[in-house]
Design a protein around this motif. Sequence first.
Motif: not given
Length: 829
Positions: A269-270, A273, A414
Amino acid sequence: MANVTFDIQWREAMMELLDQLEAENPEDPTLAPRDLAEFSCIYIKYLQIFKKLEECYDQMVHPQKRLDIKKALEGTIGRILEIKSWMVKLNGLNDCVQLDDILVDLKLAPDVLEIPTPRYYVENRSKELDDRGKFLDALVEKYNVKRPREDPIKLPPPLPEEEAIRVIQVNERGRQGRERARIMREIRRQQAFEEKIARMGGRSALSQEEAATRMQAAARGFISRTRTKQITEAELVFIGMKPPQRDPAHDPQIKEQRNLQRRKLVQAENQAEYDKALITLKTKVREMEGQDMRETIQDRVNTWFVENRNPDNGEYPDFPDEDEGGSKIILNPVPKEEPLDEPAPDPKAKKDAKKDPKKDDKGKGKKGKGKDDAPVEEKKEECPDYFVKLIEGSVQDYVNVWQDRDESTNFFQKYDAELVKDSLRGVVFEEVRVDVDEEMRVLLQNLKDMVAAEKAAKSGKKGKKGKKNKGKKAKGKKKKDKGKKGKGKKDLTADRSMESLYAELVSNNIIQPIPKAKVQDYLGGFNYLGATLEKASIIPDPSMAQVRQLVSEYGILPMASRELHEKVPWVKTMLFYGLPKSGKTLLSYAVANGIGANFFNLSPRNTDGKYPGKAVQLMIHMVFKVAKTMAPSVIYIDEVEKVFISDKKKMKEFGGMEPFSRIKKELLKEIKQLGPGDRVLIVGNTQQPYLCVKKDEKAFMDFFQKHILFPLPDYASMRLLWPGLVEKHGGKLTYEFDLSTLAHIADSYSAGTLNQVVRLMLSDRRVEKLDRKPLTVKEVLNFLCKFEPVHKDTDQALRDWTNKLPYRRPKNPDGTPMPLVPDKKKKKK
């Protein structure tokens, strides 16, 4: 594990890398590592750092940290391979460097030498490999291609009828005798009991109280024995002599495994992004800073135009071509080297040179005859150090960016937008520079046309346009390019797409889907006496742990990327040779699975009858073209010794529609054209390398760069093989199982034979009964006796052939191995 755990582990690895760099390049040159023992210590330390960095890269969630870890990881991999190649040279070309004494001195276990397959080799290409796997499965179903399967269990042939009847009769008589003896024991016991009762007058032997007392004693004894057994097992678990029995729901290892799997989801997911942010932030940087970059470049180029304009005729200089770097040369000019002050020439020396110009030429080829001739110092060969600079750069990046960075607020790890912008400024600047170069070329051409027009107006002639000159230059370039292409090899499939070539090779079963396999599936132990045997002038066989290590170093680690493969000491060809069922095919599959490679099967029996006659050239061309384009690739050749046999009588004995040696000529041509960065590995398997004799033997040995012997399992390997094989097939050995006895009895059996024994023994029905009826040594031996051990003559033939390898041959005075076949020309001389 938490994020902080891997941050600390990363910090430790980078500090250890810094210590390694200082140890390899100390301030005092006399302290630099020189001998094999010192390089062995450095090699072991790099292996420890590699494992830490590999685990950090696999489990780190922060996308930008992973980029920097990957740089350090690939630099460490490259350095490991550089040091290993140098250790092999110091070890007399023997790939099996014995490190047991070094491990003892460093107080380390042999597990330190285990090289894990980097998981990112496959995970970073997961989408590509999934798409390729689906395409391959569709082609396999379309062309009805057979998939490779596990070898069927081959039992000895059945006995003749008369001998079988005799064996059955002997067994039946023995069974009847044992049953008769059991019945007689029961009768005697009953008679003794009846006589005892008769002596007591017909009354029972025990009263009610005595019977109760005996029952209580038996129950208390059972309880005490059970409690003692539990205490003993707890003590064994406490001292590490027995594994603990845990509830799967509360097992900490299972919980940790689930946690690591969850981290992989967060990591994906990171990363997604971060990939999106690269696009959006790049446009922002271009919008905010692009105009300033453009003006800066234009000002520098305009200044360069003015400074380099010819003051005599007013002409402007030519703008550098894009191939030369364009405006990079203007923005970052190469500093000019100042000429050294040379001594004034001696007029007497000039006169002497004029008088006897031939004397110097004659004396050049002779050493030590002239008075002023100094002995030429030969440069000592040193360990390559290309990856040292990469490691230094990665350590410096860590110190500058991450060492003192406070991430207490970044709980979810993040991406950092400012760091992204810093990394994108160089990319945006390069794009702006290319655009400005195109504009400035047009502007410069217009200025040149204006100058030419002004001169023409003054002289009354028309000026020449620059386009014509450009056309001439372009034509000249085209001619050169055509000349270069004409020299290259002719492409036999230039008019075909890569998909059609791939499909044709699948339809002919040359590209094959292979079963899942890992290097760790090749079970075996470490040789604890290797260095001791070498000191006694005995070259030991490689242990099974060393075989795993060599396969990982030569077959897997260099294949990470094209850039890494271009710089590391890489290998084109490897030979796996050993006794039947010793694990050669298993590790061939493991190499292909570990790097996510295409698997090409060019074995003579697999290609027999396909592409007959001169069409074999097309087959080899297609295989190598697809292998290079869809790299990494593994080209597998089973029974490879038959490819090099030139004796026609022997070739007829092998059978087949086509001679097995028909691929040899084209194979040699294609392998010569393999270069760094192609990432194509040829793996040859053989059980009988000694079939090649005379000139075929030399060609066969020289074809392969690395020769890896697959040994029979020794006692230490047997201790690991039996539990591993039983667990692989769904069973489990109890603590009471006499593994030591079985390891001694199973001597001279190959690992593949033991695997067949366990497969035959552990049927589905037997696995269900293991909880109630565990395995015993007697039960294993009943199945083991159905298979034959390796014959001593076969093992000795392999050893005799091994003694002919370069590192086993006698050495010349300069340290090089003596040739296998003496040169006939030298004999005549």
